[in-house]
Design an enzyme around this catalytic site. Structure first.
Site: not given
Ligand code: ADP
Length: 357
Positions: A224, A116, A71-72, A165
């Site tokens: 992650r 977030d 999401k981030t 979430t």
């Molecule tokens: P969230 O905000 O949903 O908790 P993040 O955006 O911080 O998740 O993603 C967590 C990690 O996973 C980051 O390091 C990102 O590089 C990796 N990641 C997430 N989605 C992908 C994707 N679709 N392709 C490649 N890497 C991803």
């Protein structure tokens, strides 16, 4: 058993300090690089292209889904694709409407505001956000009591990207103000393999196809976790071998970190083992199960159970927790024979000639 600390589990989906440091380097920078989530990617791509076409700020975007699914990353991609700056904050960091007013009033035109855990914002801040999202305006209250006055403040157009979430936790008036909602799904193993190969390239780790598949299978559908397990396997490969990651090395390394071939960690297995060995597969109440593994009920319910339920290893029933056939199989145990009244009568019994057999 020492109390379970989620932050030290290799398969925790929340980000630890090391994750945060490395994640910046591993984040895909544009939609083309973002792996999987085809539906969200296509929808978002249309929203962004249309906004670019109109030379307008994109509609507000809500992204819902479990932690660690990207999401981030997507919010940063939205900013990058729009060539706009991004501000990152979270619901728990905004406890007063004034905190939000300060952020909103400092936004520049077209800026992306990533919020977030938007469901954890305080009520007054949430109400201020309604007006900001809809009319690009906030009322700043000056003074107290009967003399207090609301001074309207115009805001530049901006794009709010909210992450939660569970979209169901958001009050409908807030949910309705998003022009687009993207539901993020857990990733398929083949998608995680692509994430792992990509990260390995960026981290300069040699890995073969079987090695990536082994890590992907233990990553709980979450990029992650895949990236974190890759780093642990890399350490092991460098310290104990020549640095190359193969299936055997990945399996041995993740054995050291107590992550099994299905992605269960120590607590998950302890819960299943207690359920099977002490309670014959259940049903057993949550608090009894928690005492048996030496943990708080909340830890068992919120940390272990969601994944076990998702994997079809455990079910929650009104009478308590029960293990499924897959749970017995996963731990290599034999379920007790079904009680006599649940088994079907033998054919002979139906005709009253069982004694002859
Ligand atoms: P969230 O905000 O949903 O908790 P993040 O955006 O911080 O998740 O993603 C967590 C990690 O996973 C980051 O390091 C990102 O590089 C990796 N990641 C997430 N989605 C992908 C994707 N679709 N392709 C490649 N890497 C991803």
């Amino acid at each position: 058993m020492s109390p379970y600390d989620e932050t030290t589990s290799a398969v925790s989906s929340s980000a630890d300090g090391e994750d945060r440091a490395v994640e910046a380097a591993l984040r895909p920078k544009d939609l083309g690089e973002f792996i999987g989530q085809e539906r969200v990617r296509e929808q978002l791509s249309l929203v962004l292209q249309a906004a670019r076409h109109r030379a307008a700020t994109p509609d507000h975007v809500l992204l819902s889904g479990p932690p660690g699914l990207g999401k981030t990353t997507l919010s940063m991609i939205i900013a990058a694709e729009m060539n706009a700056p991004i501000r990152i904050t979270s619901g728990p960091a905004i406890q007063h409407a004034g905190d939000l007013a300060a952020i909103l009033s400092s936004l520049t035109e077209g800026e992306v505001l990533f919020l977030d855990e938007i469901h954890r914002m305080s009520r007054p801040a949430e109400e201020m956000l309604y007006m900001a999202m809809e009319d690009f305006r906030v009322d700043v209250i000056v003074g107290k009591g009967p003399g207090a006055t609301a001074i309207p403040l115009e805001l530049p157009p901006f794009t709010l990207v909210g992450a939660t979430t569970r979209a169901g936790l958001l009050p409908p008036p807030l949910r309705d103000r998003f022009g687009f909602t993207g539901h993020m799904e857990f990733y398929a193993p083949v998608e995680l393999e692509r994430v792992i190969h990509r990260s390995a390239r960026l981290l300069d780790v040699r890995i073969d196809t079987a090695g990536a598949a082994e890590i992907a299978g233990r990553s709980r559908g979450t990029p992650r976790i895949a990236n974190r397990l890759l780093r642990r396997v890399r350490d092991f490969a460098q310290v104990r071998h020549d640095g190359e990651v193969t299936r055997e090395i990945a399996a041995a390394a993740l054995g050291v970190y107590e992550v099994d071939e299905r992605g269960l960690d120590r607590l998950d297995r302890a819960v299943l083992q207690a359920l099977l060995k002490l309670f014959g597969g259940g049903p057993v109440g949550l608090s009894t199960l928690a005492v048996a593994v030496g943990e708080e009920s909340e830890t068992v319910e919120e940390v272990a159970e969601p994944f076990l339920v998702r994997e079809g290893l455990l079910a929650r029933t009104p009478r308590g927790r029960i293990a499924t056939a897959a749970a017995w199989q996963h731990l290599g145990l034999t379920p007790p024979p079904a009680p006599p009244h649940t088994s079907l009568p033998a054919q002979q019994d139906l005709f009253g000639d069982a004694a002859e057999g």
